[in-house]
Design an enzyme around this catalytic site. Structure first.
Site, mmCIF file in Angstrom:
data_model
loop_
_atom_site.group_PDB
_atom_site.id
_atom_site.type_symbol
_atom_site.label_atom_id
_atom_site.label_comp_id
_atom_site.label_asym_id
_atom_site.label_seq_id
_atom_site.Cartn_x
_atom_site.Cartn_y
_atom_site.Cartn_z
ATOM 1 N N HIS A 15 38.945 -12.126 38.303
ATOM 2 C CA HIS A 15 40.270 -12.616 37.931
ATOM 3 C C HIS A 15 40.846 -13.525 39.016
ATOM 4 O O HIS A 15 41.439 -14.565 38.713
ATOM 5 C CB HIS A 15 41.208 -11.434 37.681
ATOM 6 N N ASP A 112 48.697 -12.619 35.420
ATOM 7 C CA ASP A 112 47.412 -12.241 34.834
ATOM 8 C C ASP A 112 47.634 -11.328 33.627
ATOM 9 O O ASP A 112 48.652 -10.638 33.516
ATOM 10 C CB ASP A 112 46.583 -11.516 35.897
ATOM 11 N N TRP A 364 33.495 -11.890 30.443
ATOM 12 C CA TRP A 364 33.769 -13.224 29.911
ATOM 13 C C TRP A 364 33.367 -14.330 30.882
ATOM 14 O O TRP A 364 32.844 -15.370 30.466
ATOM 15 C CB TRP A 364 35.231 -13.348 29.512
ATOM 16 N N GLN A 386 34.129 -5.749 26.774
ATOM 17 C CA GLN A 386 32.781 -6.307 26.681
ATOM 18 C C GLN A 386 32.086 -5.994 25.362
ATOM 19 O O GLN A 386 31.238 -6.772 24.909
ATOM 20 C CB GLN A 386 31.951 -5.829 27.877
#
Length: 475
Positions: A15, A112, A364, A386
Site C-alpha cells: 500500500h 487508503d 492486486w 484475493q
C-alpha cells in the site's frame, strides 16, 4: 493557485509503495500540485517505513510517524485507529504551514482504503476527503453491493458462509460464488466493519482505483451511472500504479537474475506468494511434487508459514533445512532445472524473458505486475480479497489458470485443507502452455495497460479529471 494534497497510506508495504507511486505520478502530471505522505509505521517490522525510499523533494514530502504502541492485541484496523492523534497533529501542522503561503491551498486528504477512520480528520479541518483504493474497481463494486444488500434489503452475506450459492454483482458479468467472498465478509464479527467501510466510501468526494478502464469495462460502466447507479462518488481508474524501485538484498538479486539469464525463454514457472504468503511443511511437499511432475523449470520463493492466528502480527519465516521438509532426493533431482529462494525481487523476476508463468497469491499489485510484463498466472489466493481477485482473473477475464480459487488461509478461518499436488500441477501446466488463448489474452491486456498510461490514454485522462475535480472542490 498551488494546491497541496495529503495522502495517508495504510501501514503495509504494498500500500505504501503504490501510494508513493501515485503521488509521484500526480506531481509529475501537474505543476500546481504538491503531495505530502503521512506514513504510519508497520507494527511488526520496519518494512513499511523502509519503503519510503525517496528523500523528500520540492513537491513530494514524507512525514514518517514515530513508532507507537506495538501491542499484539491490536487488530490491523485498531492499530490504524490508534494512530489518529499523531495523524491529526501532522495534518494540523501542515494546514498551518500551507495557510501561511498566500498562493497555496490544502485541497484535500486522500486516505487508503483501510484508513477510512481518518476521514474524520478531513471533516474536522473541513477538507474534502478522497479514497485511494489499491485494489480493483470490480471488488469496490462488490463492497458497495454487499452494503446495499444489507442496508436496503437486510441481507447479510456473512450468512452465506459454507454456501455454494452464486449471486449477481453489478460490476461483474458472471454470477459470483459466495465461497470466493473474502473472509471478513463471511465472518459475522467483521461484517459490520465491511459495511461501515463501504458507507464511509460513499461520503467521500471521489475514489482513485488502481485499475484500467479497458480491463474492467463492466465495473466502470456501473460507476459511470449508465446502469442507474447514482449513489457512489466519482471513480477514477488511474492504474496501473506500480512501484518498480528495487529493495532488498542486492547480492541475492544478482544471483537470482544470473540464474534466470541461463534459462531458455518462457521456460521457468515462478512461484511467489506475497509478503504474508508462507506454507506448512506438508503443503510445501505437495508443491515440490507438483513442480517435479510438471517437468518445467522453476524459481520458487519458499517460506515457512507463521501460525495462522498470528498472521497479522508476524510475517512468514524461513525453513532451516529444506532437505528435511521436501521429498527425499527432490533437491538433487531438480538441481539442474530449479532454484529455491526465500526473498524474491518480484518485478525483476517477472520482467525476465525466462519467465513463462507466475503462480501467485493474487494480491492486486502482483496481478498488475504480471500483466504489465505479459506473464500468464496460476491463481492460488490466500487472504484478504484475493479469492475475489482469483475469480476475477480466472472466470471473468480468462487471464489466469486456477490452482484453487476458493483457497484461504487467515486468522478468521484457521488452517485450510491441503491443496494437492494434482491441483498445483494442473494449474502450472495450464499457465505454461505457450500458444494458449489465455496467453494471447494476457499479451493483449499487457498492451492495454501500457497504452492507458500514455498521453490521451484512459488512465491518463482519468488522472487529469481527478486533478481538475480536486481544484473544483477546494474549500
Amino acid at each position: 493557485m498551488k494546491i497541496e494534497l495529503v495522502f495517508i497510506p495504510s501501514p503495509g508495504v504494498g500500500h505504501i509503495r503504490a501510494t508513493t507511486a501515485l503521488a509521484k505520478l500526480l506531481v509529475d502530471s501537474d505543476d500546481r500540485l504538491s503531495v505530502t505522505l503521512i506514513v504510519i509505521p508497520s507494527r511488526f517490522s520496519d518494512d513499511a517505513s523502509s519503503s519510503v525510499y525517496t528523500k523528500s523533494e520540492d513537491r513530494l514530502r514524507y512525514i514518517l510517524l514515530p513508532a507507537g504502541d506495538d501491542s499484539t492485541d491490536h487488530t490491523f484496523v485498531s492499530y490504524i485507529d490508534s494512530r489518529k492523534p499523531q495523524v491529526r497533529a501532522a495534518v494540523s501542522e501542515l494546514a498551518r504551514d500551507v495557510s501561511r503561503r498566500s498562493d497555496s491551498r490544502l485541497a484535500g486528504i486522500v486516505v487508503d482504503m483501510f484508513c477510512t477512520s481518518m476521514i474524520d480528520i478531513a471533516d474536522e479541518f473541513n477538507f474534502p476527503a478522497y479514497i485511494f483504493y489499491t485494489s480493483n474497481a470490480s471488488y469496490l463494486g462488490l463492497q458497495f453491493h454487499v452494503q446495499s444488500l444489507y442496508d436496503e434489503k437486510e441481507l447479510d452475506v456473512s450468512e452465506l458462509k459454507d454456501s455454494d450459492v452464486k449471486f449477481d454483482v453489478p460490476t461483474l458479468s458472471r454470477p459470483f460464488p459466495a465461497n470466493c467472498l473474502p473472509s471478513v465478509m463471511l465472518n459475522s464479527k467483521w461484517f459490520p466493519y465491511v459495511v461501515g467501510r463501504a458507507r464511509s466510501f460513499r461520503e467521500t468526494k471521489g475514489i482513485l482505483v488502481n485499475s484500467v478502464a479497458e480491463m474492467e469495462p463492466q465495473a466502470l460502466k456501473f460507476f459511470s451511472g449508465e446502469n442507474g447507479n447514482v449513489n457512489t462518488p466519482p471513480v477514477y481508474a488511474v492504474g496501473p500504479i506500480m512501484d518498480f524501485e528495487t529493495s532488498g538484498d542486492d547480492e541475492k538479486r544478482k544471483e537470482i537474475l544470473r540464474w534466470l539469464k541461463e534459462q531458455p525463454t518462457k521456460s521457468v514457472v515462478f512461484l511467489c506468494f506475497g509478503s504474508m504468503g508462507g506454507f506448512s511443511e506438508e503443503q510445501s511437499r505437495e508443491i515440490a511434487v507438483a513442480l517435479e511432475r510438471s517437468g518445467h523449470r522453476f524459481l520458487w520463493s519458499l517460506r515457512r508459514a507463521s501460525l495462522v492466528e498470528n498472521m497479522t502480527n508476524a510475517p512468514p519465516g524461513e525453513f532451516t533445512n529444506l532437505e528435511e521438509i521436501l521429498p527425499k532426493g527432490f533437491l538433487d533431482r531438480t538441481v539442474e532445472i530449479g532454484k529455491i529462494i526465500s526473498w524474491a525481487p518480484q518485478v525483476d523476476v517477472l520482467k525476465s524473458p525466462a519467465i513463462g508463468a507466475f503462480v501467485t497469491h493474487c494480491g492486486w499489485n502482483s496481478i498488475l505486475e504480471s500483466l504489465w510484463f505479459g506473464v500468464p498466472m496460476a491463481a492460488w489466493p490466500i487472504y484478504a480479497e484475493q479469492q475475489f481477485n482469483a475469480f476475477h482473473m480466472v472466470e471473468e477475464l480468462g487471464l489466469a489458470a486456477e490452482v484453487r480459487k476458493e483457497y484461504r488461509r487467515d486468522f478468521l478461518v484457521g488452517e485450510p485443507e491441503i491443496v494437492t499436488a494434482d491441483e498445483i500441477e494442473r494449474g502450472i501446466k495450464c499457465a505454461m502452455v505457450q500458444d494458449s488463448k489465455m496467453r494471447k489474452r494476457v499479451m493483449e491486456m499487457k498492451d492495454k495497460l501500457h497504452v492507458a498510461l500514455v498521453d490521451g490514454g484512459s488512465s491518463n485522462c482519468a488522472l487529469k479529471k481527478f486533478v481538475q475535480d480536486v481544484v473544483d472542490n477546494v474549500p
